[in-house]
Design a protein around this motif. Structure first.
Motif, short mmCIF file in Angstrom:
data_model
loop_
_atom_site.label_atom_id
_atom_site.label_comp_id
_atom_site.label_asym_id
_atom_site.label_seq_id
_atom_site.Cartn_x
_atom_site.Cartn_y
_atom_site.Cartn_z
N GLY A 198 1.12 -5.60 1.20
CA GLY A 198 2.53 -5.37 0.95
C GLY A 198 2.76 -4.93 -0.48
O GLY A 198 1.99 -5.28 -1.38
N SER A 199 3.80 -4.15 -0.71
CA SER A 199 4.12 -3.69 -2.07
C SER A 199 5.57 -3.21 -2.10
O SER A 199 6.21 -3.02 -1.06
CB SER A 199 3.17 -2.56 -2.50
OG SER A 199 3.35 -1.42 -1.68
N LEU A 200 6.05 -3.01 -3.32
CA LEU A 200 7.40 -2.51 -3.54
C LEU A 200 7.31 -1.13 -4.15
O LEU A 200 6.68 -0.94 -5.21
CB LEU A 200 8.18 -3.45 -4.46
CG LEU A 200 9.58 -3.01 -4.88
CD1 LEU A 200 10.49 -2.83 -3.66
CD2 LEU A 200 10.19 -4.01 -5.86
N ALA A 201 7.92 -0.14 -3.50
CA ALA A 201 7.88 1.23 -3.99
C ALA A 201 9.12 1.98 -3.51
O ALA A 201 9.49 1.86 -2.33
CB ALA A 201 6.62 1.94 -3.53
N ASN A 202 9.74 2.69 -4.42
CA ASN A 202 10.91 3.53 -4.10
C ASN A 202 12.00 2.73 -3.38
O ASN A 202 12.60 3.19 -2.42
CB ASN A 202 10.48 4.73 -3.25
CG ASN A 202 9.51 5.63 -3.98
OD1 ASN A 202 9.75 6.03 -5.13
ND2 ASN A 202 8.38 5.91 -3.35
N ASN A 203 12.20 1.52 -3.87
CA ASN A 203 13.24 0.62 -3.35
C ASN A 203 12.98 0.20 -1.91
O ASN A 203 13.90 -0.21 -1.20
CB ASN A 203 14.63 1.27 -3.48
CG ASN A 203 15.75 0.26 -3.51
OD1 ASN A 203 15.55 -0.90 -3.88
ND2 ASN A 203 16.94 0.67 -3.10
N VAL A 204 11.74 0.31 -1.46
CA VAL A 204 11.35 -0.12 -0.12
C VAL A 204 10.26 -1.17 -0.27
O VAL A 204 9.26 -0.95 -0.97
CB VAL A 204 10.84 1.06 0.72
CG1 VAL A 204 10.38 0.57 2.10
CG2 VAL A 204 11.92 2.12 0.87
N THR A 205 10.46 -2.30 0.39
CA THR A 205 9.48 -3.38 0.35
C THR A 205 8.62 -3.33 1.61
O THR A 205 9.13 -3.42 2.72
CB THR A 205 10.17 -4.74 0.24
OG1 THR A 205 10.96 -4.77 -0.96
CG2 THR A 205 9.14 -5.86 0.21
N SER A 206 7.34 -3.18 1.40
CA SER A 206 6.38 -3.21 2.50
C SER A 206 5.84 -4.62 2.64
O SER A 206 5.45 -5.25 1.64
CB SER A 206 5.23 -2.23 2.23
OG SER A 206 4.20 -2.37 3.18
N LYS A 207 5.81 -5.11 3.86
CA LYS A 207 5.37 -6.47 4.12
C LYS A 207 3.88 -6.49 4.47
O LYS A 207 3.31 -5.50 4.91
CB LYS A 207 6.18 -7.08 5.27
CG LYS A 207 7.68 -7.16 4.98
CD LYS A 207 8.43 -7.75 6.16
CE LYS A 207 9.94 -7.82 5.88
NZ LYS A 207 10.68 -8.39 7.04
N GLU A 346 3.04 -4.70 -9.47
CA GLU A 346 3.19 -3.28 -9.82
C GLU A 346 4.21 -2.65 -8.88
O GLU A 346 4.09 -2.76 -7.66
CB GLU A 346 1.85 -2.55 -9.70
CG GLU A 346 0.80 -3.04 -10.69
CD GLU A 346 -0.49 -2.26 -10.59
OE1 GLU A 346 -0.54 -1.30 -9.77
OE2 GLU A 346 -1.45 -2.58 -11.30
N VAL A 347 5.17 -1.97 -9.46
CA VAL A 347 6.23 -1.32 -8.69
C VAL A 347 6.16 0.18 -8.98
O VAL A 347 6.12 0.60 -10.15
CB VAL A 347 7.62 -1.88 -9.06
CG1 VAL A 347 8.71 -1.11 -8.31
CG2 VAL A 347 7.70 -3.36 -8.74
N ARG A 348 6.15 0.97 -7.90
CA ARG A 348 6.03 2.43 -8.04
C ARG A 348 7.34 3.11 -7.64
O ARG A 348 7.99 2.74 -6.67
CB ARG A 348 4.89 2.94 -7.15
CG ARG A 348 4.77 4.45 -7.07
CD ARG A 348 3.53 4.86 -6.29
NE ARG A 348 3.38 4.10 -5.06
CZ ARG A 348 4.01 4.41 -3.91
NH1 ARG A 348 4.83 5.44 -3.87
NH2 ARG A 348 3.81 3.68 -2.83
#
Length: 680
Positions: A198-207, A346-348
């Motif tokens: 999971g990660s946070l990128a382009n204001n979208v959170t992946s679980k 890390e946030v992209r």
């Protein structure tokens, strides 16, 4: 008050009823007016449609119109639970009105729809996922507005996304499409993996996601490499800031959180501003114009200093004097990027379209306790040929100079982002890390066949080399240690020299038998065949007294006498006691070995009738003669005999009994020698 999730972009968008996907409230209404560029038409596609039809679309329905305003014309009126609408609804102009009416009802999710211009024939909605498509690779068009709260994704780039994830929402997370603009995606289906990060990128959170049978990734332009903050390609002198945090610790040592500390994944403190306000910035000089496609940020990464930036703006410039705030095309306001939610992650964020600039500046707008961050820039090299001179249209003459300046800035920005780039340093195209199933089969087949073929050919070559080497070695061995040249006609001829081919003489009459006749006889028949009155000595293989040179001799011929190979019977030659030039004679005190004695004890006076014969040769065949018992009986009879003659007579050719070590023994003279015909 019946409008739900809505994003209306210049070429595509998404709209949904209020509370979707839950039941919409009673007595609500919403109207959407959609406009695209003149000359284009609008196409509408439903991802889900569930409207109460208990009153035959009288109070609850969805109505689509051509045009906007009082002159609009109706295209269709729709209602129904789980209504499946095949195909697209297409307008006749560049304007469409969508009206949703919700009456009194007890169920019904409402609807979700997507629209685009008619040139996008492969339009999908935000609800479509990879499991809806069976092709290993395909292209689809995602509408704007697919970052929706009721859709989930699992995974990240470059590992891939779980097949249950929304294609368009995953495309926004990966940075291949913009949520405000939409765009084309190129999807590749691959075999699933056990775990999805999971990660946070382009204001979208992946679980985080569990194992799945398949996953998907995206093909991109490939301009996503790091630009040198972490690696150190960008020198410290090219990293500057508006202020620097300095403070003494408990020991009195001064800590300085300098701008060069703002390198992603570097151990130690980050960059931090001395004053936390909206006027602080971190600036990076890339030395020349680069194509910047994204940015990655973290907080302080120090647990005792829980600092991070949660929102920021991006500015860029060519000369570090005049700065431009980043905006998305068609948007009239600055874009605010979502930053970190804690100090480690890390946030992209990606720039669509990319930024073309040398100087890059980050302007924090929101933070936690203090402004502190580490960053890395993503992108690639950029250069274009000598661009034509840009002539700006003369702005209208009025007193509002500020508006004129804004017009010029917007024009230059739109022109830069629309120019096609030409890379001087080509970066590899970043594609999916896995391949399509069809390619996987070919690769697996090749991976099996190639090693097998290599092993087969290697084995064949080694076999041939070993056979050649063995043959040469055999020839070499035969040439050094083998029997003489004249004896290579056959194996049996080479072995004949080891068998007696001539029997003992009886007085002066020689009796000759061939080796083949003797080899076919049983052990007890051999003594009766041979005449054993006088034993003739065989040629010694090494040393001793030799006669004339014959076919089985390996000695050098006697000087003055030429070797003859015409003698068919080597044992018939007269015996000449001559010392050979190359063999030392046996010592006088030593016994000279004669041909092994073969006796028939059945005719001996002291031997019982029917006693077996004695032979030092192995019998023809595989069965050895019984020697031990016979020898014991023979010795006992020899020692105790008083009237019978001794077993061994006076040595042949000696006047009387000599020393035991000088004797040359012959077969006892008193033994009978019955003759046996060839028929036996």
């Amino acid at each position: 008050d019946g409008c739900g999730h809505t994003v209306l972009g210049p070429e595509s968008g998404t709209l949904a009823s209020i509370n979707y996907p839950r039941t919409s409230p009673n007595s609500t209404v919403c109207e959407w007016e959609i406009r695209v560029k003149p000359g284009q038409r609008v196409q509408l596609k439903f991802g889900d449609f569930d409207i109460d039809d208990s009153d035959s679309c009288h109070s609850s329905y969805l109505r689509v119109h051509n045009g906007i305003g009082p002159n609009r014309t109706e295209i269709g009126k729709y209602c129904g639970f789980g209504f499946q609408m095949d195909g697209l609804i297409t307008s006749k102009s560049n304007e469409v009105t969508v009206q949703f009416m919700s009456g009194i009802h007890t169920s019904g999710r409402g609807f979700l729809a997507a629209y685009s211009t008619t040139g996008k024939s492969d339009l999908i909605t935000c609800l479509d996922n990879a499991s809806h498509f069976h092709e290993p690779e395909f292209n689809k068009y995602c509408p704007a507005g697919c970052v929706i709260p009721f859709a989930d994704i699992s995974g990240t780039i470059p590992h891939g996304y779980r097949d249950s994830s929304s294609l368009c929402m995953a495309g926004v997370h990966a940075g291949v499409v913009s949520n405000t603009l939409g765009g084309e995606i190129n999807v590749v289906i691959s075999k699933g993996i056990p775990y999805y990060e999971g990660s946070l990128a382009n204001n979208v959170t992946s679980k985080v996601g569990p194992l799945s049978t398949s996953l998907f990734t995206f093909k991109t332009s490939g301009c996503y490499g790091t630009l040198g903050m972490e690696s150190g390609v960008i020198p410290d002198s090219h990293i500057t800031s508006s202020s620097i945090l300095e403070w003494p610790n408990q020991t009195g040592q001064v800590n300085i959180w300098k701008p060069e500390n703002a390198r992603l994944k570097r151990i130690g403190p980050p960059w931090a501003a001395f004053i936390s306000d909206e006027h602080q910035w971190l600036q990076i000089d890339l030395n020349k114009e680069k194509k910047i496609t994204g940015i990655i940020t973290t907080g302080s990464t120090l647990a005792e200093h829980y600092y991070y930036v949660s929102a920021y703006r991006i500015l860029y410039s060519d000369d570090a004097q005049k700065w431009t705030v980043y905006r998305e095309p068609g948007m009239g306001k600055d874009k605010i990027f979502q930053g970190n939610t804690e100090l480690y992650q890390e946030v992209r964020n990606n720039f669509i379209p990319p930024i073309i600039a040398r100087f890059f500046r980050i302007n924090p707008l929101k933070w936690h306790h203090k402004i502190a961050m580490k960053v890395e820039l993503l992108g690639c090299q950029f250069s274009i040929g000598r661009a034509p001179k840009i002539t700006l249209p003369a702005p209208p003459q009025n007193k509002n100079n500020e508006k004129n300046a804004d017009f010029v800035d917007d024009f230059i920005h739109s022109l830069k982002t629309s120019l096609q780039t030409d890379k001087t340093t080509f970066t590899p195209e970043i594609k999916n890390t896995t391949v399509t199933p069809s390619v996987t089969k070919d690769v697996a087949l090749a991976a099996v066949l190639v090693p097998v073929l290599v092993m087969v050919f290697t084995t064949l070559i080694l076999t041939l080399v070993c056979a050649w080497h063995w043959r040469n070695r055999k020839k070499k061995t035969e040439g050094t240690y083998d029997l003489p040249y004249w004896d290579r006609a056959g194996w049996w001829k080479g072995m004949k020299q080891f068998f007696p081919t001539k029997s003992a003489e009886h007085e002066e009459t020689p009796v000759r038998y061939s080796s083949s006749e003797i080899s076919h006889l049983r052990p007890r028949e051999v003594p009766t065949m041979l005449q054993t009155e006088s034993a003739e000595y065989a040629q010694p293989l090494v040393g001793g007294i030799v006669g004339t040179l014959h076919q089985r001799s390996t000695f050098k011929p006697e000087e003055g006498k030429k070797a003859s190979y015409d003698d068919l019977d080597p044992y018939n030659s007269p015996i000449q006691e001559v010392y050979h030039a190359y063999a030392e004679p046996l010592p006088v005190t030593g016994p000279e070995y004669a041909t092994p004695i073969i006796m028939d004890m059945s005719s001996h006076p002291s031997t019982p009738l029917g006693a077996p014969s004695i032979s030092t040769f192995k019998a023809a065949g595989n069965q050895a003669p019984p020697l031990v018992g016979t020898c014991n009986k023979l010795l006992s009879r020899t020692d105790s005999a008083s009237s019978a003659q001794a077993l061994y007579d006076i040595p042949k050719g000696q006047p009387g009994p000599g020393s035991a070590d000088q004797l040359m023994y012959q077969v006892p003279q008193s033994m009978a020698h019955p003759t046996v015909s060839k028929d036996e």
